[in-house]
Design a protein around this motif. Sequence first.
Motif, PDB file in Angstrom:
ATOM      1  N   TRP A 279      -4.248   4.746  11.446  1.00  0.00           N
ATOM      2  CA  TRP A 279      -5.592   5.168  11.842  1.00  0.00           C
ATOM      3  C   TRP A 279      -6.602   5.044  10.717  1.00  0.00           C
ATOM      4  CZ3 TRP A 279      -1.008   7.536  13.043  1.00  0.00           C
ATOM      5  CH2 TRP A 279      -0.574   7.310  14.358  1.00  0.00           C
ATOM      6  N   GLN A 280      -6.505   3.908  10.013  1.00  0.00           N
ATOM      7  CA  GLN A 280      -7.420   3.614   8.917  1.00  0.00           C
ATOM      8  C   GLN A 280      -8.476   2.601   9.348  1.00  0.00           C
ATOM      9  OE1 GLN A 280      -6.947   5.228   5.651  1.00  0.00           O
ATOM     10  NE2 GLN A 280      -5.862   6.335   7.266  1.00  0.00           N
ATOM     11  N   PRO A 281      -9.685   2.682   8.802  1.00  0.00           N
ATOM     12  CA  PRO A 281     -10.617   1.562   8.957  1.00  0.00           C
ATOM     13  C   PRO A 281      -9.990   0.306   8.339  1.00  0.00           C
ATOM     14  CG  PRO A 281     -11.716   3.490   8.014  1.00  0.00           C
ATOM     15  CD  PRO A 281     -10.243   3.772   7.985  1.00  0.00           C
ATOM     16  N   ILE A 282     -10.181  -0.818   8.985  1.00  0.00           N
ATOM     17  CA  ILE A 282      -9.678  -2.078   8.442  1.00  0.00           C
ATOM     18  C   ILE A 282     -10.390  -2.359   7.118  1.00  0.00           C
ATOM     19  CG2 ILE A 282      -9.556  -4.575   8.869  1.00  0.00           C
ATOM     20  CD1 ILE A 282      -9.554  -3.848  11.897  1.00  0.00           C
ATOM     21  N   ALA A 283      -9.706  -2.749   6.056  1.00  0.00           N
ATOM     22  CA  ALA A 283      -8.306  -3.168   6.003  1.00  0.00           C
ATOM     23  C   ALA A 283      -7.483  -2.113   5.259  1.00  0.00           C
ATOM     24  CB  ALA A 283      -8.198  -4.500   5.276  1.00  0.00           C
ATOM     25  N   ALA A 284      -6.204  -2.013   5.674  1.00  0.00           N
ATOM     26  CA  ALA A 284      -5.310  -1.052   5.024  1.00  0.00           C
ATOM     27  C   ALA A 284      -3.878  -1.551   5.132  1.00  0.00           C
ATOM     28  CB  ALA A 284      -5.456   0.332   5.649  1.00  0.00           C
ATOM     29  N   GLY A 285      -3.632  -2.746   4.590  1.00  0.00           N
ATOM     30  CA  GLY A 285      -2.290  -3.309   4.591  1.00  0.00           C
ATOM     31  C   GLY A 285      -1.534  -2.943   3.330  1.00  0.00           C
ATOM     32  N   LEU A 286      -0.204  -3.029   3.426  1.00  0.00           N
ATOM     33  CA  LEU A 286       0.655  -2.732   2.282  1.00  0.00           C
ATOM     34  C   LEU A 286       1.834  -3.694   2.280  1.00  0.00           C
ATOM     35  CD1 LEU A 286       0.433   1.037   2.925  1.00  0.00           C
ATOM     36  CD2 LEU A 286      -0.165   0.052   0.698  1.00  0.00           C
ATOM     37  N   PHE A 287       2.264  -4.050   1.093  1.00  0.00           N
ATOM     38  CA  PHE A 287       3.414  -4.934   0.917  1.00  0.00           C
ATOM     39  C   PHE A 287       4.378  -4.249  -0.039  1.00  0.00           C
ATOM     40  CE2 PHE A 287       5.561  -8.192  -1.674  1.00  0.00           C
ATOM     41  CZ  PHE A 287       6.228  -8.909  -0.683  1.00  0.00           C
ATOM     42  N   ALA A 288       5.580  -3.968   0.438  1.00  0.00           N
ATOM     43  CA  ALA A 288       6.585  -3.296  -0.391  1.00  0.00           C
ATOM     44  C   ALA A 288       7.687  -4.269  -0.767  1.00  0.00           C
ATOM     45  CB  ALA A 288       7.174  -2.100   0.360  1.00  0.00           C
ATOM     46  N   CYS A 289       8.228  -4.093  -1.962  1.00  0.00           N
ATOM     47  CA  CYS A 289       9.242  -4.995  -2.495  1.00  0.00           C
ATOM     48  C   CYS A 289      10.397  -4.157  -3.055  1.00  0.00           C
ATOM     49  CB  CYS A 289       8.621  -5.857  -3.592  1.00  0.00           C
ATOM     50  SG  CYS A 289       9.627  -7.227  -4.155  1.00  0.00           S
ATOM     51  N   ARG A 290      11.617  -4.527  -2.685  1.00  0.00           N
ATOM     52  CA  ARG A 290      12.782  -3.730  -3.102  1.00  0.00           C
ATOM     53  C   ARG A 290      12.947  -3.719  -4.621  1.00  0.00           C
ATOM     54  NH1 ARG A 290      18.382  -5.218  -2.726  1.00  0.00           N
ATOM     55  NH2 ARG A 290      17.743  -7.050  -1.551  1.00  0.00           N
ATOM     56  N   ASP A 291      12.660  -4.834  -5.268  1.00  0.00           N
ATOM     57  CA  ASP A 291      12.752  -4.927  -6.725  1.00  0.00           C
ATOM     58  C   ASP A 291      11.374  -5.283  -7.261  1.00  0.00           C
ATOM     59  OD1 ASP A 291      13.255  -5.343  -9.374  1.00  0.00           O
ATOM     60  OD2 ASP A 291      14.821  -6.855  -9.087  1.00  0.00           O
ATOM     61  N   GLY A 292      10.716  -4.293  -7.863  1.00  0.00           N
ATOM     62  CA  GLY A 292       9.367  -4.517  -8.346  1.00  0.00           C
ATOM     63  C   GLY A 292       9.252  -5.643  -9.357  1.00  0.00           C
ATOM     64  N   ALA A 293      10.343  -5.995 -10.006  1.00  0.00           N
ATOM     65  CA  ALA A 293      10.304  -7.095 -10.979  1.00  0.00           C
ATOM     66  C   ALA A 293       9.934  -8.412 -10.310  1.00  0.00           C
ATOM     67  CB  ALA A 293      11.652  -7.222 -11.680  1.00  0.00           C
ATOM     68  N   ASP A 294      10.224  -8.536  -9.005  1.00  0.00           N
ATOM     69  CA  ASP A 294       9.883  -9.770  -8.291  1.00  0.00           C
ATOM     70  C   ASP A 294       8.378  -9.986  -8.219  1.00  0.00           C
ATOM     71  OD1 ASP A 294      12.522 -10.564  -7.773  1.00  0.00           O
ATOM     72  OD2 ASP A 294      12.631  -9.344  -5.959  1.00  0.00           O
ATOM     73  N   LEU A 295       7.604  -8.910  -8.336  1.00  0.00           N
ATOM     74  CA  LEU A 295       6.152  -9.036  -8.254  1.00  0.00           C
ATOM     75  C   LEU A 295       5.550  -9.632  -9.524  1.00  0.00           C
ATOM     76  CD1 LEU A 295       5.279  -5.612  -6.590  1.00  0.00           C
ATOM     77  CD2 LEU A 295       5.358  -7.852  -5.493  1.00  0.00           C
ATOM     78  N   ARG A 296       6.336  -9.739 -10.594  1.00  0.00           N
ATOM     79  CA  ARG A 296       5.790 -10.257 -11.854  1.00  0.00           C
ATOM     80  C   ARG A 296       5.340 -11.698 -11.745  1.00  0.00           C
ATOM     81  NH1 ARG A 296       6.776  -7.368 -16.455  1.00  0.00           N
ATOM     82  NH2 ARG A 296       5.069  -8.711 -17.170  1.00  0.00           N
ATOM     83  N   ILE A 297       5.797 -12.398 -10.718  1.00  0.00           N
ATOM     84  CA  ILE A 297       5.379 -13.798 -10.573  1.00  0.00           C
ATOM     85  C   ILE A 297       3.870 -13.897 -10.304  1.00  0.00           C
ATOM     86  CG2 ILE A 297       7.633 -14.547  -9.784  1.00  0.00           C
ATOM     87  CD1 ILE A 297       4.992 -14.609  -7.221  1.00  0.00           C
ATOM     88  N   MET A 298       3.235 -12.793  -9.920  1.00  0.00           N
ATOM     89  CA  MET A 298       1.796 -12.828  -9.661  1.00  0.00           C
ATOM     90  C   MET A 298       0.977 -12.476 -10.896  1.00  0.00           C
ATOM     91  SD  MET A 298       1.211 -11.751  -5.737  1.00  0.00           S
ATOM     92  CE  MET A 298       1.187 -10.000  -5.961  1.00  0.00           C
ATOM     93  N   ASP A 299       1.640 -12.193 -11.994  1.00  0.00           N
ATOM     94  CA  ASP A 299       0.909 -11.866 -13.218  1.00  0.00           C
ATOM     95  C   ASP A 299       0.044 -13.044 -13.656  1.00  0.00           C
ATOM     96  OD1 ASP A 299       2.066  -9.421 -13.248  1.00  0.00           O
ATOM     97  OD2 ASP A 299       3.418  -9.810 -14.936  1.00  0.00           O
TER      98      ASP A 299
END
Length: 442
Positions: A279-299
């Motif tokens: 029930w949020q005003p758009i936008a309110a998406g979320l992306f979860a990752c089991r191993d946060g280290a995988d997100l380092r590719i976006m650094d």
Amino acid sequence: MTASHDAPLATPDAVRALVGPVLDALADGVRERGGPLPSGGPSAVKALADVLPEHGVGPAAAAEVARVLAAGSADPADPWCAAHLHCPPLAVAVAADVAASALNPSMDSWDQAPAASAIERQVTDAVARLCYPAEPAADALVTTGGSESNLYGLLLAREKFGAVTPVCGRNAHHSVARAAWLLGLPRPVVVECRDDRVRPDALARALASVEGPTAVVATAGTTNSGAIDPLPEIAALRPDWLHVDAAYGGGLLFTERRELLRGMESADSVALDLHKFGWQPIAAGLFACRDGADLRIMDTNADYLNADDDTEAGLPDLLGRSLRTSRRPDAVKIAATLRALGRRGMGELVEACCTTARGVAAAITAHPDLELWAEPTLSTVVFRPKAACDVAALRRALLDEGKAVLGRARLDGLWLKLTLLHPHTTPGDYQPLLDLVAKAAR
């Protein structure tokens, strides 16, 4: 009057002076519309007289635009506006969003958003724990919605394994194929479904036929029917990467029925949308990752935003938290809502919508002129008239008259769809709508 006087900055006093007239104009526009949608179809929707006049009209333009917008909008707060995953936002979220808009933090560097970045970190930590309660290294990002989150899922798979082949059900969201195209990946291998759910045997055969690494995208809450893929069976096939698109069904994480999402904890990544079951005003998406280290590719590094010496000195690095640079502080409204309601309160709203859906489904089953496609899994009810009729034309007629906004679902033929995201409605609110559909079909 000079332009500077016509354009005050968003100080508390200046915003307060405009909020009252804007809210009055919104109410006037809703009364003028008189239903869930303006009648007359696209040609009858009124816009502004002139969006770029030679001389401006001053701050009164805010109320003018508000009235035009309200009179010509599809109103998700109207129970009969139920075609899409388009929720009526909560007042607490809208109020927090006003504050965020007035202060205008830009979430690409800490010195533009000190408090907003801290609040965002709290929100993403909470969401990571919600998705992966047993994973201490889980992490999450704020996105614009399921499409961006699905892109991130395939991006991380590609960066980890190379040219992965996406595999998904015929029920998957269209953004999966688009993400594959944007990332230069092969066209997804599409797997057959039964009852809008992926068939594990068909998925196993598809995985066996693919040479090289695979990225499976499972769906928890399809756009057609709200169905949830058999996540434990899919996880047991052990694809190289498993992404679960739970943009709709992820709301079950707040409830005691989160068992329906069993198997999702084995996924490498998950998409959630709180502008659906949140029930949020758009936008309110979320992306979860089991191993946060995988997100380092976006650094990435830009000296004016996240200089190495600033990061080493302790300033948080926000640039790698999104593929976008400038972005809104969408976590602020999410934080206000989560704090206001808590997990239990959020869960109660989700359950209320699902309970209403089951009641509406029962009313359809009992109706002499309507047929139900299947019992709802979430809050989507799929049905159609028993009498032979042009379902698409019936839907458009109700739209043109401004009476109801119904969705369409292509399953075994074309069906009508109610996506019930109004947490304060009851099955009785929809009985007249069901009768209207039956009458229109006759």
